[in-house]
Design a protein around this motif. Sequence first.
Motif, mmCIF file in Angstrom:
data_model
loop_
_atom_site.group_PDB
_atom_site.id
_atom_site.type_symbol
_atom_site.label_atom_id
_atom_site.label_comp_id
_atom_site.label_asym_id
_atom_site.label_seq_id
_atom_site.Cartn_x
_atom_site.Cartn_y
_atom_site.Cartn_z
ATOM 1 N N ILE A 38 0.839 -1.203 0.000
ATOM 2 C CA ILE A 38 0.000 0.000 0.000
ATOM 3 C C ILE A 38 0.873 1.252 0.000
ATOM 4 O O ILE A 38 1.777 1.396 0.825
ATOM 5 C CB ILE A 38 -0.939 0.007 1.232
ATOM 6 N N GLN A 39 0.599 2.134 -0.918
ATOM 7 C CA GLN A 39 1.333 3.397 -1.029
ATOM 8 C C GLN A 39 0.403 4.559 -0.669
ATOM 9 O O GLN A 39 -0.710 4.662 -1.182
ATOM 10 C CB GLN A 39 1.855 3.584 -2.462
ATOM 11 N N ILE A 44 5.589 8.359 6.830
ATOM 12 C CA ILE A 44 5.593 7.620 8.109
ATOM 13 C C ILE A 44 4.671 6.416 8.013
ATOM 14 O O ILE A 44 5.017 5.308 8.442
ATOM 15 C CB ILE A 44 5.175 8.545 9.266
ATOM 16 N N THR A 45 3.498 6.635 7.442
ATOM 17 C CA THR A 45 2.547 5.525 7.280
ATOM 18 C C THR A 45 3.130 4.442 6.386
ATOM 19 O O THR A 45 3.016 3.244 6.679
ATOM 20 C CB THR A 45 1.222 6.031 6.683
ATOM 21 N N PHE A 52 5.918 -4.011 8.847
ATOM 22 C CA PHE A 52 5.155 -5.219 9.198
ATOM 23 C C PHE A 52 5.781 -6.488 8.627
ATOM 24 O O PHE A 52 5.481 -7.595 9.086
ATOM 25 C CB PHE A 52 3.708 -5.100 8.710
ATOM 26 N N VAL A 53 6.623 -6.361 7.627
ATOM 27 C CA VAL A 53 7.244 -7.531 7.006
ATOM 28 C C VAL A 53 8.103 -8.289 8.014
ATOM 29 O O VAL A 53 8.134 -9.535 8.014
ATOM 30 C CB VAL A 53 8.112 -7.096 5.797
#
Length: 252
Positions: A38-39, A44-45, A52-53
């Motif tokens: 997701i981009q 920061i997001t 999370f990887v």
Amino acid sequence: MPRNKTTFINLLVELPWWVSVLVSATAYVMMAYVLPSIQTDNQITDAVFQAFVIPAPYIAGLILLAAPFALLNTRRKAIQLDTQRNIQTVRDLHWRNFEELVAEAYRRQGYRVTEGGYGADGGIDLELRKDDLVTLVQCKQWKTQKVGVNVVREMFGVLTAHQANHFIIISSGTFTQQAIDFAAGKPIELIDGPKLLALVNDVQVSPQVTIEKPKVCPKCSGELVERTAKRGPNAGNTFYGCSNFPKCRYTE
């Protein structure tokens, strides 16, 4: 019965083993592939999603650990049901195992069963679903005391509040005549010890239950129930007393 707060892992252990596998796989795919892809317009997001990887395999592995325990738990419940032999073995169960026994019996009848989690007072112990109908169940493992009309009235209120189709009150003992009269004509089913044994016997892989005819009081024709003397020279010994005590004081 009061219940402790249920953790996520405890919940997975109570569910079928394949649920843990599915949740584990879903968590891994989401954390390792979906979120990092997701981009957004916020750096920061994006960095958080990419991060999370790293924990993905560890979290997925932790969730997957619940699967073998869930499998063992399912097997334990099945054995518990199939080894019941009479009303005494049922009454000897811990209250939580008693609820599990009832849940497993209805599960084998094709119901989707949800166990516990409906409140600290234990007003609803099980929720059964079949053919778009919802049945609520209250388990009363009362060994020497009859389930009175107040309990049935309370559960009728719970039935109305939850807008369920049916309510079942199950006891390893008996119900008072007032309770039976109040339930008559209402969507409330009362299952006493003998009826519970018949239910267990019907769903056992190899029927083991010995259904005994209840002992009858020769004075008032009430049912004789097994009790334990609490005081006197016979303290600790068991005896049969009339279920209509104190109106009838017959013992043997």
